[in-house]
Write an enzyme that holds these catalytic residues in place. Structure first.
Site, PDB file in Angstrom:
ATOM      1  N   ASN A 159      -5.498   6.818   7.894  1.00  0.00           N
ATOM      2  CA  ASN A 159      -5.133   5.419   7.680  1.00  0.00           C
ATOM      3  C   ASN A 159      -4.889   4.648   8.973  1.00  0.00           C
ATOM      4  OD1 ASN A 159      -2.953   7.432   7.309  1.00  0.00           O
ATOM      5  ND2 ASN A 159      -1.621   5.650   7.496  1.00  0.00           N
ATOM      6  N   GLN A 173      -7.352   6.219   1.415  1.00  0.00           N
ATOM      7  CA  GLN A 173      -8.102   5.249   2.206  1.00  0.00           C
ATOM      8  C   GLN A 173      -9.595   5.219   1.888  1.00  0.00           C
ATOM      9  OE1 GLN A 173      -7.143   2.862   4.242  1.00  0.00           O
ATOM     10  NE2 GLN A 173      -4.959   3.351   4.208  1.00  0.00           N
ATOM     11  N   SER A 209      -5.179   5.363  -4.859  1.00  0.00           N
ATOM     12  CA  SER A 209      -4.207   4.292  -5.025  1.00  0.00           C
ATOM     13  C   SER A 209      -4.958   2.962  -5.178  1.00  0.00           C
ATOM     14  CB  SER A 209      -3.323   4.270  -3.770  1.00  0.00           C
ATOM     15  OG  SER A 209      -2.300   3.335  -3.927  1.00  0.00           O
ATOM     16  N   ALA A 210      -4.696   2.256  -6.291  1.00  0.00           N
ATOM     17  CA  ALA A 210      -5.498   1.074  -6.629  1.00  0.00           C
ATOM     18  C   ALA A 210      -5.423  -0.043  -5.594  1.00  0.00           C
ATOM     19  CB  ALA A 210      -5.050   0.531  -7.994  1.00  0.00           C
ATOM     20  N   HIS A 211      -4.259  -0.198  -4.959  1.00  0.00           N
ATOM     21  CA  HIS A 211      -4.123  -1.366  -4.073  1.00  0.00           C
ATOM     22  C   HIS A 211      -4.919  -1.228  -2.784  1.00  0.00           C
ATOM     23  CE1 HIS A 211      -1.048  -0.048  -0.969  1.00  0.00           C
ATOM     24  NE2 HIS A 211      -0.895   0.920  -1.858  1.00  0.00           N
ATOM     25  N   CYS A 215       8.079   0.727  13.697  1.00  0.00           N
ATOM     26  CA  CYS A 215       9.182   0.010  14.306  1.00  0.00           C
ATOM     27  C   CYS A 215      10.464   0.447  13.625  1.00  0.00           C
ATOM     28  CB  CYS A 215       8.958  -1.484  14.096  1.00  0.00           C
ATOM     29  SG  CYS A 215      10.118  -2.474  15.011  1.00  0.00           S
ATOM     30  N   THR A 274       6.302   5.713 -19.746  1.00  0.00           N
ATOM     31  CA  THR A 274       5.378   4.801 -20.427  1.00  0.00           C
ATOM     32  C   THR A 274       4.354   4.263 -19.434  1.00  0.00           C
ATOM     33  OG1 THR A 274       7.089   4.232 -21.993  1.00  0.00           O
ATOM     34  CG2 THR A 274       5.255   2.673 -21.816  1.00  0.00           C
TER      35      THR A 274
END
Ligand SMILES: Cc1ncc(COP(=O)(O)O)c(C=O)c1O
Length: 380
Positions: A151, A179, A199-201, A326, A237
């Site tokens: 990533n 990724q 991961s969908a996002h 950071c 759910t």
């Protein structure tokens, strides 16, 4: 101008995905576990999404489990394979995402299994012979956990080769594909991966929705106990809006895969060559010849301006990621950059593109970067 060059962090929802999610929000509210019509409708939606993902991966629907994202699937693969499949040793790399490395820390602290890290070279590649040697000399039941695409620096592991080595040595293979999912084809009938997470996002779908593939022969028991959803493997759910959005985003990613790849690769090549020819002393992290097609990890020389670079990019309307974490107001080199021996005095910025970006945006970023880094070549 605002430019979003941080698609490895997350991607915007595509219009078609938004529309699908709105349709589901408007028309569905049933609990997929209910036996009445509202429940059955919601269940159908979830099972259709499962079919879409399973068929894209050439897996069976019984091997796909919906999760809240790659973190969940990755944690589960590591922890549940120790508990359920007798894994005694996990072999991984120091450049994995924190959802792997921190889980491995927990495993070591609690003496759950032995953990070994492979060496990585300055491009972030593992040594495949080292992996083979460790596995062939070890009599222990082993799990190899290696990501497909890094990533931070985009380096791609050769997962066919890893799968060949793990199969030969009777080891399990878990691959974090957060990724690369939606960017490359995976045929899980031929690629011998035991666990894989998405991961969908990261592929223009919603946040909080993901899936895990678990090969039938190595089925895991639940980490979340409750109502026995997801065929008993993952209770809770179902996030029907997220699942429907993810399915739409995945379907579009499959349909447009080659076009997106070609377009983004050429945009990246253009950006790369302008950076290289117009900014002095720029270096590139990772392996540009074997890298995610949308990631450029650029390392700029140290200067009085470099500590402010992320802030100045943001002020200029450019969203990108620092190659550093950071904490407490102090910027530290990331664990990935440290593992590949990146000079901590230099400043790394990760630019991650998508098919929604344009050449004009690249031109704008180059123009702004020229005001933020020293010793530029004179350009006409
Ligand atoms: C390689 C990799 N693995 C795992 C994750 C975690 O994904 P999620 O936030 O969806 O759980 C990310 C997200 O940045 C990632 O890049």
């Amino acid at each position: 101008m605002t430019v979003y060059f941080d698609n490895a962090s997350t991607t915007p929802l595509l219009e078609e995905v938004k529309e699908e999610m709105i349709r589901v929000v408007k028309n569905y509210f049933g609990n997929p576990s209910s036996i009445h019509r509202f429940g059955r409708e919601a269940k159908t939606l979830v099972e259709e999404a499962r079919k879409t993902i399973a068929s894209g991966l050439n897996a069976s629907t019984g091997e796909i489990f919906f999760t809240c994202g790659a973190t969940e699937g990755n944690n589960m693969a590591l922890l549940a394979s120790i508990r359920d499949l007798g894994v005694q040793q996990i072999i991984s790399s120091p450049t994995e995402h924190h959802c792997i490395t921190h889980t491995l820390d927990y495993i070591v602290e609690n003496n759950l299994a032995e953990v070994r890290f492979l060496k990585v070279d300055k491009s972030g590649h593992i040594d495949y012979d080292e992996l083979n040697t460790i596995l062939s000399e070890s009599g222990k039941k082993s799990l190899v956990s290696l990501m497909h695409a890094n990533n931070e620096i985009g380096t791609l592991h050769d997962i066919e080769r890893i799968a060949g080595i793990t199969s030969q040595n009777n080891a399990l293979f878990h691959c974090d594909t957060a990724q690369s999912m939606g960017k490359y084809h995976f045929d899980l009938d031929t690629l011998k991966v035991d666990f894989l997470s998405g991961s969908a996002h990261k592929f223009f779908g919603p946040k909080g929705a993901g899936f895990m593939y678990i090969r039938n022969e190595n089925m895991l028991k639940p980490m979340l106990f409750g109502g026995s959803q997801e065929r008993g493997v993952r209770s809770g759910t179902e996030n029907i809006y997220g699942i429907a959005g993810m399915s739409k985003a995945y379907q579009l990613a499959m349909e447009e895969m080659d076009q997106r790849h070609e377009y983004v690769q050429s945009l990246k090549n253009y950006f790369h060559s302008r950076l290289e020819s117009e900014l002095d002393d720029i270096q590139f992290n990772g392996d540009p010849g074997n890298q995610l097609y949308n990631v450029i990890s650029a390392s700029f020389p140290a200067s009085e301006k470099s500590p402010l670079m992320m802030m100045n990019l943001d002020i200029a309307g450019i969203s990108a990621s620092a190659g550093s974490a950071c904490s407490s107001g102090v910027e530290n080199d990331s664990h990935v950059l440290a593992a590949i021996g990146h000079d901590p005095q230099r400043k790394t910025v990760r630019f991650s593109l998508s098919h929604l970006n344009t050449r004009d945006e690249v031109d704008y970023v180059i123009k702004k970067l020229k005001t933020m880094t020293p010793a530029l070549h004179e350009t006409s």
